[in-house]
Design a protein around this motif. Sequence first.
Motif, PDB file in Angstrom:
ATOM      1  N   THR A 106      47.236  45.914  34.134  1.00 29.93           N
ATOM      2  CA  THR A 106      46.854  46.570  35.373  1.00 29.93           C
ATOM      3  C   THR A 106      45.853  45.717  36.145  1.00 29.93           C
ATOM      4  N   GLN A 110      46.665  43.725  39.756  1.00 28.99           N
ATOM      5  CA  GLN A 110      45.826  44.025  40.923  1.00 28.99           C
ATOM      6  C   GLN A 110      45.200  42.752  41.490  1.00 28.99           C
ATOM      7  N   ARG A 137      54.929  49.827  38.156  1.00 32.05           N
ATOM      8  CA  ARG A 137      53.482  49.902  38.095  1.00 32.05           C
ATOM      9  C   ARG A 137      52.879  49.522  39.448  1.00 32.05           C
ATOM     10  N   ARG A 140      53.112  52.290  41.849  1.00 34.27           N
ATOM     11  CA  ARG A 140      52.117  53.310  41.572  1.00 34.27           C
ATOM     12  C   ARG A 140      50.745  52.902  42.100  1.00 34.27           C
ATOM     13  N   LEU A 141      50.461  51.597  42.040  1.00 33.23           N
ATOM     14  CA  LEU A 141      49.166  51.100  42.486  1.00 33.23           C
ATOM     15  C   LEU A 141      49.155  50.796  43.984  1.00 33.23           C
ATOM     16  N   LEU A 143      50.902  48.389  45.596  1.00 32.61           N
ATOM     17  CA  LEU A 143      50.774  46.945  45.795  1.00 32.61           C
ATOM     18  C   LEU A 143      52.088  46.275  46.161  1.00 32.61           C
ATOM     19  N   LYS A 273      44.943  55.594  40.063  1.00 25.79           N
ATOM     20  CA  LYS A 273      45.468  54.554  40.943  1.00 25.79           C
ATOM     21  C   LYS A 273      44.990  53.174  40.518  1.00 25.79           C
ATOM     22  N   GLY A 274      44.955  52.961  39.220  1.00 22.94           N
ATOM     23  CA  GLY A 274      44.587  51.653  38.707  1.00 22.94           C
ATOM     24  C   GLY A 274      43.096  51.497  38.504  1.00 22.94           C
ATOM     25  N   ARG A 276      39.328  50.608  39.329  1.00 15.72           N
ATOM     26  CA  ARG A 276      38.436  50.610  40.478  1.00 15.72           C
ATOM     27  C   ARG A 276      37.199  49.818  40.079  1.00 15.72           C
TER      28      ARG A 276
END
Length: 471
Positions: A106, A110, A137, A140-141, A143, A273-274, A276
Amino acid sequence: MARSTTTFVCQSCGATYGRWQGKCESCGAWNTIAEETVATTGVGGAPAKGGKTRGRAFALAGLDGVNDQAPRTETQVGELDRVFGGGLVKGSVILIGGDPGIGKSTLLIQASARLARMGHRVVYISGEEAVGQVRLRAERLGLTASPVELAAETNVEDIVATLSEGVTPRLVVIDSIQTMWTDSVESAPGTVSQVRSAAQVLIRYAKKSGAAVILVGHVTKDGQIAGPRVVEHMVDAVMSFEGEGGHHFRILRAVKNRFGPTDEIGVFEMTGKGLREVPNPSELFLAGRDLGAPGTAVFAGMEGTRPVLVEIQALVAPSTLGTPRRAVVGWDPARLSMVLAVLDAHCGVRLGGYDVYLNVAGGLRIAEPAADLAVAAALVSSLSGAVLPADAVYFGEVSLSGAVRPVAQAAARLKEAKKLGFTKAVVPEIARGEMSEAGLSVQAVTGLSTLVADIAASGVGRDRPKAAAGA
Ligand code: TYD
Ligand code: MG
């Protein structure tokens, strides 16, 4: 001519043996030794005939040469850049290790997306998940709009051949190194010789092309797959991504770093959301503090260049066991024994008949001796039932003689405490200049016995008997 030899290699530490045995004598692990076959071709070409090797003469350079490399590329993930030492260095290889499921993939997807959005070429090679899963994934994030180039591949020769086409990528993520394999070694992927050889190929690619390569490495306790240990010495930086189960916080820590400091930490929070970024960890570690209960003290610590305030919790309870229990989460158990011994020998605080539990809140792991004073305060507070002032911070190293010794960066610690609304600091005797933080009353203690007496005295008038302790 390629010749195969069979060796037995410990999958945990990489020690080699002539025959199988149950226990590795090098690292002490059981059942980690596996048979591996290595094709022994000379590295970088066949050995010269006749036993003599003829080398190639090369030019030597001076220290004052000009570097044409742009020093670093920031990933724009601030916490990541902080641990890297200011961004990704060209041609560097970074190993990121951690438990399965902690959030390595993750974090890296990101970071890849951020870099790609800035216009850099970023390639993400997944050996564990199919392209569809990585996409899912990313979706979901949020991106999916970032131009990261994806592939699900495991053969390093194919990967290097693919990467060598077109523009050199700024970043290549290999997730994970344990799934990679090279043609030159016959063992299964995940064994020590495969992991080592595959890493070698990728490192050579990084140094030659100037692309930064991040290798993901899983850490498992049972040694079923070779630990990232076996490549630690070959890479430029080793980071570990940690978190306590049940906590949402994740901490990225540099274990080794050729291009930056090793004491910085990056703090993240795993959300729906991944990951932070948490730029101000103190607020996070102090959130939900249980004010008004004995046994807690706030420690003003330092993690690299950044001050971090964290709550130390202690519970001292009468023991029913012959050998009382000492349980520690987030701190060094040997250090706790030392503080207990000093309390006993110099302050008359006898904890021999008590179980002692110590916990650093929020899942942080503290390595600093500066936490001694806060730990001692929390222990005495729990034993006496005296609540420590909620607006006080503690730091200082306790020596075996019972003296409280000064620690580095006192000013930065006090400043952070002030910023977070603390009004009192219990600290060692420090330089007068550092004490002048406005609005913070600084109490200097020279010996641990002074602190113990202070806490015990504050508990007296309060009439707060320890529940159930005396009954
Ligand atoms: P992952 O990055 O796959 O871990 P690793 O690569 O280290 O094995 O993370 C998996 C965990 O993270 C999984 O338990 C689910 C959780 N997670 C979230 O909580 N939120 C998210 O947005 C994502 C992508 C994962
Ligand atoms: Mg993963």
